[in-house]
Design an enzyme around this catalytic site. Structure first.
Site, PDB file in Angstrom:
ATOM      1  N   LEU A 495       4.211   2.980 -34.472  1.00  0.00           N
ATOM      2  CA  LEU A 495       5.420   2.427 -35.124  1.00  0.00           C
ATOM      3  C   LEU A 495       4.946   1.400 -36.155  1.00  0.00           C
ATOM      4  O   LEU A 495       5.761   0.882 -36.715  1.00  0.00           O
ATOM      5  CB  LEU A 495       6.112   1.691 -33.977  1.00  0.00           C
ATOM      6  CG  LEU A 495       6.942   3.020 -33.152  1.00  0.00           C
ATOM      7  CD1 LEU A 495       7.508   2.175 -32.014  1.00  0.00           C
ATOM      8  CD2 LEU A 495       7.690   3.739 -33.923  1.00  0.00           C
ATOM      9  N   GLY A 496       3.916   0.603 -35.698  1.00  0.00           N
ATOM     10  CA  GLY A 496       3.684  -0.655 -36.460  1.00  0.00           C
ATOM     11  C   GLY A 496       2.735  -1.325 -35.853  1.00  0.00           C
ATOM     12  O   GLY A 496       1.939  -1.052 -34.773  1.00  0.00           O
ATOM     13  N   GLN A 497       2.330  -2.481 -36.390  1.00  0.00           N
ATOM     14  CA  GLN A 497       1.409  -3.506 -36.070  1.00  0.00           C
ATOM     15  C   GLN A 497       1.882  -4.698 -35.617  1.00  0.00           C
ATOM     16  O   GLN A 497       2.480  -5.614 -36.552  1.00  0.00           O
ATOM     17  CB  GLN A 497       0.291  -3.480 -36.866  1.00  0.00           C
ATOM     18  CG  GLN A 497      -0.776  -4.373 -36.553  1.00  0.00           C
ATOM     19  CD  GLN A 497      -1.877  -3.678 -35.925  1.00  0.00           C
ATOM     20  OE1 GLN A 497      -2.073  -2.226 -36.088  1.00  0.00           O
ATOM     21  NE2 GLN A 497      -2.843  -4.181 -35.364  1.00  0.00           N
ATOM     22  N   GLY A 498       1.964  -5.187 -34.474  1.00  0.00           N
ATOM     23  CA  GLY A 498       2.597  -6.447 -34.058  1.00  0.00           C
ATOM     24  C   GLY A 498       1.334  -7.610 -34.103  1.00  0.00           C
ATOM     25  O   GLY A 498       0.153  -7.271 -34.263  1.00  0.00           O
ATOM     26  N   PHE A 500       0.186  -8.813 -31.791  1.00  0.00           N
ATOM     27  CA  PHE A 500      -0.849  -8.756 -30.698  1.00  0.00           C
ATOM     28  C   PHE A 500      -1.433  -7.418 -30.499  1.00  0.00           C
ATOM     29  O   PHE A 500      -2.363  -7.408 -29.765  1.00  0.00           O
ATOM     30  CB  PHE A 500      -0.035  -9.149 -29.420  1.00  0.00           C
ATOM     31  CG  PHE A 500       0.584 -10.088 -29.196  1.00  0.00           C
ATOM     32  CD1 PHE A 500      -0.288 -11.465 -28.782  1.00  0.00           C
ATOM     33  CD2 PHE A 500       1.903 -10.719 -29.458  1.00  0.00           C
ATOM     34  CE1 PHE A 500       0.296 -12.862 -28.727  1.00  0.00           C
ATOM     35  CE2 PHE A 500       2.450 -11.922 -29.609  1.00  0.00           C
ATOM     36  CZ  PHE A 500       1.534 -12.811 -29.162  1.00  0.00           C
ATOM     37  N   PRO A 502      -1.402  -3.059 -32.144  1.00  0.00           N
ATOM     38  CA  PRO A 502      -0.649  -1.972 -32.676  1.00  0.00           C
ATOM     39  C   PRO A 502       0.660  -1.469 -31.494  1.00  0.00           C
ATOM     40  O   PRO A 502       0.252  -1.651 -30.235  1.00  0.00           O
ATOM     41  CB  PRO A 502      -1.483  -0.766 -32.863  1.00  0.00           C
ATOM     42  CG  PRO A 502      -2.702  -1.205 -31.813  1.00  0.00           C
ATOM     43  CD  PRO A 502      -2.917  -2.590 -31.699  1.00  0.00           C
ATOM     44  N   VAL A 503       1.563  -0.964 -32.057  1.00  0.00           N
ATOM     45  CA  VAL A 503       2.729  -0.278 -31.260  1.00  0.00           C
ATOM     46  C   VAL A 503       2.724   0.953 -31.450  1.00  0.00           C
ATOM     47  O   VAL A 503       2.918   1.592 -32.611  1.00  0.00           O
ATOM     48  CB  VAL A 503       4.053  -1.024 -31.499  1.00  0.00           C
ATOM     49  CG1 VAL A 503       5.099  -0.564 -30.497  1.00  0.00           C
ATOM     50  CG2 VAL A 503       3.706  -2.553 -31.340  1.00  0.00           C
ATOM     51  N   LYS A 517       2.745  -0.985 -26.382  1.00  0.00           N
ATOM     52  CA  LYS A 517       2.055  -2.002 -27.135  1.00  0.00           C
ATOM     53  C   LYS A 517       0.911  -2.324 -26.823  1.00  0.00           C
ATOM     54  O   LYS A 517       0.592  -2.812 -25.439  1.00  0.00           O
ATOM     55  CB  LYS A 517       3.123  -3.454 -27.194  1.00  0.00           C
ATOM     56  CG  LYS A 517       2.270  -4.649 -27.890  1.00  0.00           C
ATOM     57  CD  LYS A 517       3.372  -5.801 -27.832  1.00  0.00           C
ATOM     58  CE  LYS A 517       4.667  -5.661 -28.647  1.00  0.00           C
ATOM     59  NZ  LYS A 517       4.304  -6.321 -29.931  1.00  0.00           N
ATOM     60  N   ASP A 614       7.282 -16.942 -31.663  1.00  0.00           N
ATOM     61  CA  ASP A 614       7.077 -16.083 -32.730  1.00  0.00           C
ATOM     62  C   ASP A 614       8.395 -15.193 -32.859  1.00  0.00           C
ATOM     63  O   ASP A 614       8.231 -14.040 -33.139  1.00  0.00           O
ATOM     64  CB  ASP A 614       5.963 -15.025 -32.268  1.00  0.00           C
ATOM     65  CG  ASP A 614       5.318 -14.376 -33.597  1.00  0.00           C
ATOM     66  OD1 ASP A 614       5.516 -14.918 -34.825  1.00  0.00           O
ATOM     67  OD2 ASP A 614       4.575 -13.352 -33.607  1.00  0.00           O
TER      68      ASP A 614
END
Ligand SMILES: *[C@@H]1O[C@H](CO)[C@@H](O)[C@H](O)[C@H]1NC(C)=O
Ligand SMILES: *[C@@H]1O[C@H](CO)[C@@H](O)[C@H](O)[C@H]1NC(C)=O
Ligand SMILES: *[C@@H]1O[C@H](CO)[C@@H](O)[C@H](O)[C@H]1NC(C)=O
Ligand SMILES: *[C@@H]1O[C@H](CO)[C@@H](O)[C@H](O)[C@H]1NC(C)=O
Ligand SMILES: *[C@@H]1O[C@H](CO)[C@@H](O)[C@H](O)[C@H]1NC(C)=O
Ligand SMILES: *[C@@H]1O[C@H](CO)[C@@H](O)[C@H](O)[C@H]1NC(C)=O
Ligand SMILES: *[C@@H]1O[C@H](CO)[C@@H](O)[C@H](O)[C@H]1NC(C)=O
Length: 806
Positions: A495-498, A500, A502-503, A517, A614
């Site tokens: 889904l994306g990269q947070g 902390f 990747p998700v 996560k 954050d």
């Protein structure tokens, strides 16, 4: 007019006048016979770049340089870095009649940048393009260009790599020091065979970027490339880098461009960016801040420490261990027998900051160093049992002190032995525990976990809301089930990269949509602590917080499983021109209120008192009813280590949303969350990002823009145009007002989140006037830090020169 306002107006006026003054010459071309002296400049057609003579701060040296016309980002290119010209010698750039591009000076040697063959009849001209390239051509044929002679900054469109035809390499070479453009210690190179960027220090590999790989990004379904070792934060805030490699018969190189949205206006397209290899080895974007920090590499194992990914390993002196680093601090050593702690001065002027560090690191006696502060070379402090003391008011000269967390005096060995024994026992218990857990059937898993935690000392002292009757709903997922849910972490499910890690998206066998996560391994935390934290966090339940479903532990990997939110996150709607209209004013106001309620719960009504740290649009998820759900809360607790180090290394959080006191001093409080909330409110109202403000000749960021409109009594201009039909003007104006109160420079002035909710709900309550906001950008952070260093230095110069004389 209040005095505060008037001084600000004066400042704006001054900047404007300065701007006018710089506009005097706005040619972009010089022809054969033309001169460019220190009072004239070339400015590219769209005014993006300027070429002229530049004098670095605190020096009398003059360099031919190219810089971004807007912004104080310093030169992106220097023509004569090895041959500075005294600014009193009237340096002049000219294209001579013999066809040379040269810098001449009165009564001194001239410096030739380029010479065309003399036997041709050419009419040469040199033009400064809007790309930042300075090009010499004759009848349309390019003869020389500054892009082929990079300094320390890679602009979009510049190449890094090898040209097989000319045998020349495009490589960046850092400055020697802060205001010395001479060649320094670090290079940034492209290795086409492994598709890596490489930072070398004096020829030795220091850090590598990892391979340039395809990478899927959620926003707009973009597939762009990304380096393996870039920190995950880069993914988020640099969505608009388009990295690429090119391999052809003649050339192999790396380059990047910016992803420009079709909807951007010509003005907005003048985005400022440039990757700079700094004199300390760090890579940062001239506009957006740190990309990665090779300066933190010490050549030892990176796992579990705060060192960036990609550091090379080197042979280490035996006396050094991998907990030791050098930290810049204001302080000194206590006198020994009534005499100042001994220091050693090495006057070798070819030593740059990183050379001093290298020498100190390799010398087992060395415990502190400093460089280039009024003298050339390095000063070292050497000795055993020197006692460090921190300057109470930060007024002592800042030096790099050896920081070794494990070497607290005496008892060292005993402590180590005890630690080893304890950790062996803990590992055994955990091992047995995990073994037991594996054996337990799915249904009993939670019971067992709870028991295990009790066994391991998890006390009930933390009983939370809900009377503690039901302990927790947290489910322990098996690794296999996560693997199958996410198709073995396939990139299609990413889904994306947070911040902390990747998700991934997944589906459980029961058909429930989940978000997984994966926490980066650097949390540096034990399993037990991790579980305890998670269970605590899972007890925080609120309609405006995303619900934690469970977790999974597999070897070193830790994963947190959430409810999947169909409507992605706030940034997806807010910053996406085709989606933005779906958020009418009612929805936006509900989102603002919801976020405030969620924050209130975190700050006040949960007993843990969580400071989020954050808060930003990508951390606000939206469910099918567009109810906002704050995510990633409490992760700062899990990543304790990062936070303890907030003062020296990476700071949790995202620039643009971080309060000034947090970004600069690492001080956080509920008021730093309020600051981020204020930024969010302004973004929601305007539909624009705070830190991607792309107007060159205008305000620095959204906050400053909002503040200027506010002072002109035209705050409503901030409104996202798509809200024109749906908005409630009073409510909207109130939100801007509240937003500005939240971003005030002084934390004490900002309202609490309770106050915010009161102000949102009571349309008749009168609000205080907002004071000066903090215009924080990555660069202003740098500048502030630099400035304070400078001030302290000048106050201490005496001490240092005394030392030098010894
Ligand atoms: C620069 O050149 C212009 C015209 O060529 C001249 O008027 C001016 O005095 C020069 N400035 C300096 C500092 O030499
Ligand atoms: C620069 O020149 C001025 C006067 O010409 C002199 O006072 C000053 O010390 C010089 N600065 C440096 C850093 O050399
Ligand atoms: C060189 O070119 C100029 C015009 O660009 C022309 O006037 C001149 O006659 C040429 N000289 C020779 C030797 O070709
Ligand atoms: C250019 O780089 C290649 C390999 O990347 C190296 O073999 C060569 O020596 C370099 N050439 C120069 C002129 O630095
Ligand atoms: C980039 O590198 C890959 C792998 O070497 C290669 O297949 C690809 O063609 C390169 N891209 C371009 C545009 O040359
Ligand atoms: C990225 O750059 C490559 C060529 O350098 C181009 O083909 C591609 O379309 C660009 N991608 C985006 C998303 O701009
Ligand atoms: C540096 O120190 C050496 C000996 O310690 C001395 O001979 C030399 O003159 C010094 N150089 C400078 C530039 O002070």
């Amino acid at each position: 007019m209040q005095p505060e306002k008037s001084s600000r107006t004066t400042l704006v006026l001054l900047i404007f006048l300065h701007f006018l003054a710089c506009q005097v010459s706005s040619l972009d071309t010089i022809k054969q016979g033309d001169n460019l002296n220190s009072s004239s400049q070339l400015v590219s057609a769209k005014r993006i770049f300027t070429l002229g003579f530049h004098t670095p701060r605190n020096t009398n040296n003059s360099y031919l340089a190219i810089w971004y016309t807007a912004g104080s980002y310093g030169p992106v290119w220097i023509g004569n870095r090895e041959k500075p010209i005294s600014k009193n010698m009237n340096p002049v750039l000219t294209i001579s009649n013999k066809g040379q591009l040269i810098i001449t000076q009165s009564g001194g040697e001239s410096f030739e940048l380029f010479a065309a063959g003399s036997n041709k009849n050419q009419s040469l001209s040199a033009i400064l393009l809007d790309t930042g390239n300075f090009v010499v051509s004759s009848n349309g044929e390019i003869l020389w260009q500054s892009f082929d002679h990079p300094t320390d900054t890679l602009l979009p469109g510049m190449k890094l790599g090898v040209n097989h035809r000319t045998g020349r390499n495009w490589t960046l070479l850092s400055w020697f020091g802060e205001s010395n453009p001479a060649p320094g210690a670090f290079t940034l190179e492209w290795d086409p065979s492994v598709r890596n960027l490489i930072v070398k220090r004096r020829g030795m590999i220091y850090w590598t970027s990892g391979e340039l790989k395809d990478h899927y990004i959620e926003l707009g379904n973009l597939r762009v490339k990304q380096f393996e070792n870039f920190p995950s934060e880069v993914d988020i805030f640099n969505l608009n880098y388009n990295l690429s490699n090119v391999t052809s018969a003649n050339e192999e190189y790396f380059t990047y461009s910016l992803i420009i949205d079709r909807t951007w206006t010509p003005e907005e397209r003048k985005v400022i960016s440039g990757w700079k290899i700094n004199y300390d080895g760090d890579i940062y974007d001239t506009n957006r801040g740190t990309i990665d920090r090779p300066s933190l590499c010490y050549g030892y194992k990176t796992e579990g420490s705060s060192v960036p990914k990609g550091c090379a390993l080197w042979a280490q002196p035996e006396c050094r261990n991998n907990r030791e680093t050098f930290v810049l601090r204001s302080g000194d050593f206590r006198p020994v027998n009534g005499r100042p702690a001994p220091s050693v001065y090495d006057n070798d002027s070819s030593l740059s900051l990183s050379d001093c560090r290298e020498k100190c690191w390799k010398d087992c006696e060395c415990v502190a160093y400093i460089n280039g502060q009024g003298t050339d070379g390095c000063v070292y402090w050497k000795g055993k049992n020197l006692e460090f003391y921190q300057s109470p008011d930060g007024s002592l000269l800042r030096k790099y002190f050896l920081d070794s967390p494990s070497s607290s005096k005496g008892m060292k060995k005993h402590v180590m032995i005890i630690l080893v024994v304890v950790s062996v026992i803990v590992v055994l218990i955990l091992g047995i525990g995990l073994f037991v857990m594996r054996k337990v059937k799915q249904g009993k898993r939670e019971e067992e976990l709870k028991e295990l935690l009790t066994l391991e000392g998890y006390t009930e002292g933390y009983e939370l809301e809900n009377g503690g009757a039901k302990s927790h709903d947290l489910r322990l997922f098996t690794y296999a089930s996560i693997q199958s849910a996410t198709s073995d972490f396939s990139s299609d499910y990413k889904l994306g990269q947070g911040g902390f890690g990747p998700v991934y998206k997944g589906k459980t066998p029961e058909g429930q949509d989940i978000a997984v996560k994966v926490l980066s391994r650097q949390s540096g935390q034990g399993l037990l602590e991790f579980k305890t934290e998670l269970i605590l966090i899972s007890k925080l339940q609120h309609v405006n917080l995303v619900k934690l479903l469970g977790f999974c532990i597999h070897g070193d990997d830790k994963m947190i499983i959430y409810n999947y939110m169909r409507n992605k996150s706030l940034d997806f709607f807010l910053f996406n021109p085709s989606e933005r209209e779906q958020l009418d004013w009612n929805k936006r106001f509900n989102i603002i209120e919801g976020i405030a309620q969620g924050l209130l719960y975190l700050h006040k009504h949960s007993r843990l008192k969580i400071i989020h740290r954050d808060l930003k649009p990508s951390n606000i998820l939206l469910d099918e009813n567009m109810t906002p759900k704050i995510s990633d809360f409490g992760l700062a607790r899990i990543f304790k280590q990062n936070i303890d180090e907030a003062n020296t290394n990476r700071r949790v959080g995202t620039y643009g949303y971080m309060a000034p006191e947090y970004a600069m001093q690492g001080i956080f409080s509920v008021k730093s969350d309020v600051y981020s909330f204020g930024v969010l409110v302004l973004e929601i109202v305007s539909g624009r990002k705070n830190n991607c403000f792309r107007q060159i000749e205008g305000p620095l960021n959204l906050i400053e823009y909002a503040w200027e409109l506010w002072r002109k009594d035209s705050a409503l201009e901030l409104m996202d145009p798509t809200l024109r039909d749906s908005c409630d003007i009073n409510q909207l104006q109130r939100c801007i007002h509240i937003g500005l109160l939240c971003v005030e420079n002084q934390a004490v002035d900002r309202p609490t989140i309770e106050d915010v909710i009161f102000m949102l709900k009571n349309e008749t309550a009168s609000l205080p006037m907002p004071k000066n906001p903090a215009f924080i950008t990555r660069n202003s952070v740098f500048q502030e830090v630099e400035k304070s260093t400078k001030e302290k230095l000048s106050a201490n110069e005496l001490t240092l020169s005394e030392m030098g004389g010894r």
